[in-house]
Write a protein that holds these residues in place. Structure first.
Motif, mmCIF file in Angstrom:
data_model
loop_
_atom_site.group_PDB
_atom_site.id
_atom_site.type_symbol
_atom_site.label_atom_id
_atom_site.label_comp_id
_atom_site.label_asym_id
_atom_site.label_seq_id
_atom_site.Cartn_x
_atom_site.Cartn_y
_atom_site.Cartn_z
ATOM 1 N N LYS A 86 0.883 -1.560 -0.487
ATOM 2 C CA LYS A 86 0.011 0.173 0.022
ATOM 3 C C LYS A 86 0.627 1.351 -0.055
ATOM 4 O O LYS A 86 0.467 2.352 -1.198
ATOM 5 N N GLU A 87 2.120 1.121 0.905
ATOM 6 C CA GLU A 87 2.645 2.658 0.957
ATOM 7 C C GLU A 87 3.822 2.247 -1.004
ATOM 8 O O GLU A 87 3.538 4.149 -1.123
ATOM 9 N N LYS A 88 3.608 1.426 -1.364
ATOM 10 C CA LYS A 88 4.518 1.622 -2.894
ATOM 11 C C LYS A 88 2.643 1.948 -3.823
ATOM 12 O O LYS A 88 3.449 2.804 -4.287
ATOM 13 N N PHE A 89 2.231 1.426 -3.898
ATOM 14 C CA PHE A 89 0.925 1.487 -4.921
ATOM 15 C C PHE A 89 -0.116 2.022 -4.229
ATOM 16 O O PHE A 89 -1.094 2.291 -5.013
ATOM 17 N N GLY A 90 -0.350 2.047 -3.462
ATOM 18 C CA GLY A 90 -1.380 3.233 -2.720
ATOM 19 C C GLY A 90 -2.670 2.151 -2.314
ATOM 20 O O GLY A 90 -3.705 2.260 -1.944
ATOM 21 N N VAL A 91 -2.406 0.650 -2.746
ATOM 22 C CA VAL A 91 -3.910 0.235 -2.789
ATOM 23 C C VAL A 91 -3.109 -1.236 -2.078
ATOM 24 O O VAL A 91 -1.743 -1.175 -2.036
ATOM 25 N N ASP A 92 -4.209 -2.310 -0.881
ATOM 26 C CA ASP A 92 -3.507 -3.050 -0.142
ATOM 27 C C ASP A 92 -3.511 -4.464 -1.127
ATOM 28 O O ASP A 92 -3.581 -3.780 -3.323
ATOM 29 N N ASN A 93 -2.074 -5.472 -1.086
ATOM 30 C CA ASN A 93 -2.078 -6.217 -1.986
ATOM 31 C C ASN A 93 -2.455 -7.807 -2.836
ATOM 32 O O ASN A 93 -3.707 -8.111 -2.038
ATOM 33 N N PRO A 94 -3.569 -7.251 -4.204
ATOM 34 C CA PRO A 94 -4.160 -8.280 -4.622
ATOM 35 C C PRO A 94 -3.477 -10.197 -4.676
ATOM 36 O O PRO A 94 -4.195 -10.369 -4.633
ATOM 37 N N ASN A 95 -2.840 -9.518 -4.048
ATOM 38 C CA ASN A 95 -1.887 -11.181 -4.630
ATOM 39 C C ASN A 95 -2.001 -12.040 -2.850
ATOM 40 O O ASN A 95 -2.050 -13.170 -3.826
ATOM 41 N N LEU A 96 -2.229 -11.829 -1.770
ATOM 42 C CA LEU A 96 -1.490 -12.013 -0.736
ATOM 43 C C LEU A 96 -3.034 -13.096 -0.389
ATOM 44 O O LEU A 96 -2.264 -14.517 -0.037
ATOM 45 N N ASP A 97 -4.087 -13.807 -1.004
ATOM 46 C CA ASP A 97 -5.221 -14.333 -0.406
ATOM 47 C C ASP A 97 -4.826 -15.361 -1.582
ATOM 48 O O ASP A 97 -4.640 -17.162 -0.923
ATOM 49 N N LEU A 98 -4.790 -15.418 -2.683
ATOM 50 C CA LEU A 98 -4.831 -16.515 -3.335
ATOM 51 C C LEU A 98 -2.186 -17.314 -2.970
ATOM 52 O O LEU A 98 -2.771 -18.479 -2.623
ATOM 53 N N LEU A 99 -1.896 -16.107 -2.372
ATOM 54 C CA LEU A 99 -0.519 -16.493 -1.954
ATOM 55 C C LEU A 99 -0.652 -18.017 -1.065
ATOM 56 O O LEU A 99 -0.056 -19.152 -1.045
ATOM 57 N N ASN A 100 -2.263 -17.164 0.300
ATOM 58 C CA ASN A 100 -2.298 -17.857 1.122
ATOM 59 C C ASN A 100 -2.736 -19.312 0.909
ATOM 60 O O ASN A 100 -2.129 -20.708 1.458
#
Length: 180
Positions: A113-127
């Protein structure tokens, strides 16, 4: 004239039936990700007895930081496609080797979010991949070059000296390479 029309109509109907036969489905191993299409009669039959060892070389991220990395999603598709063909999960052995701009997809929400202004959309899939014991390996050189420290990255990330080292390692273990 009627014969031509009958043949033409038959071809159109058969084509439509064939297109209908391929419907989009989700799961069975990872729901919400990795949707696939049914393939009713593939010419190359899937060997349900084989071991599917594959290392995915993932170096690219989508232009939109709010979008799921399609290459991470491809791993879910790989699992779901083969799961539907009745290949046992134990025979599916994908590994993700992540480097380049794709490495930002391994950041914790706060740092993404600091870098792109949004939550990481990949973390759910990675989990979900982690829950199936799928290794996700980050290139140590990329981590250094892009300042992706251990504090900033998703907690299940494994780190290797380099993507090249990890790719060689898995190919020496007879993993097939799929590169993006």
């Amino acid at each position: 004239m009627n014969l031509k029309r009958l043949v033409f109509t038959s071809i159109i109907l058969l084509s439509a039936l064939q297109l209908q036969a391929q419907k989009k489905i989700s799961g069975p191993l990872i729901h919400e990700y990795g949707e696939t299409f049914t393939v009713p009669q593939p010419d190359l039959e899937v060997n349900t007895e084989a071991e599917y060892k594959v290392v995915f070389d993932i170096s690219q991220a989508p232009e939109d930081p709010a979008a799921l990395n399609p290459y991470f999603n491809t791993v879910a598709r790989f699992l779901n496609m083969h799961g539907y063909t009745k290949v046992d999960k134990a025979q599916l052995k994908p590994v993700l080797v992540v480097h380049g701009s794709a490495a930002y997809g391994l950041l914790k929400h706060k740092f993404y979010k600091e870098k792109f202004g949004v939550d990481n959309p990949n973390l759910d899939l990675l989990n979900k991949l982690h829950a199936l014991d799928i290794p996700v390996i980050l290139c140590g050189q990329t981590a250094g070059a892009r300042d992706i420290s251990v504090e900033k990255r998703w907690g299940k990330t494994q780190v290797e000296l380099s993507a090249m080292t990890a790719l060689i390692h898995y190919q020496n273990l007879d993993y097939a390479l799929i590169s993006f």
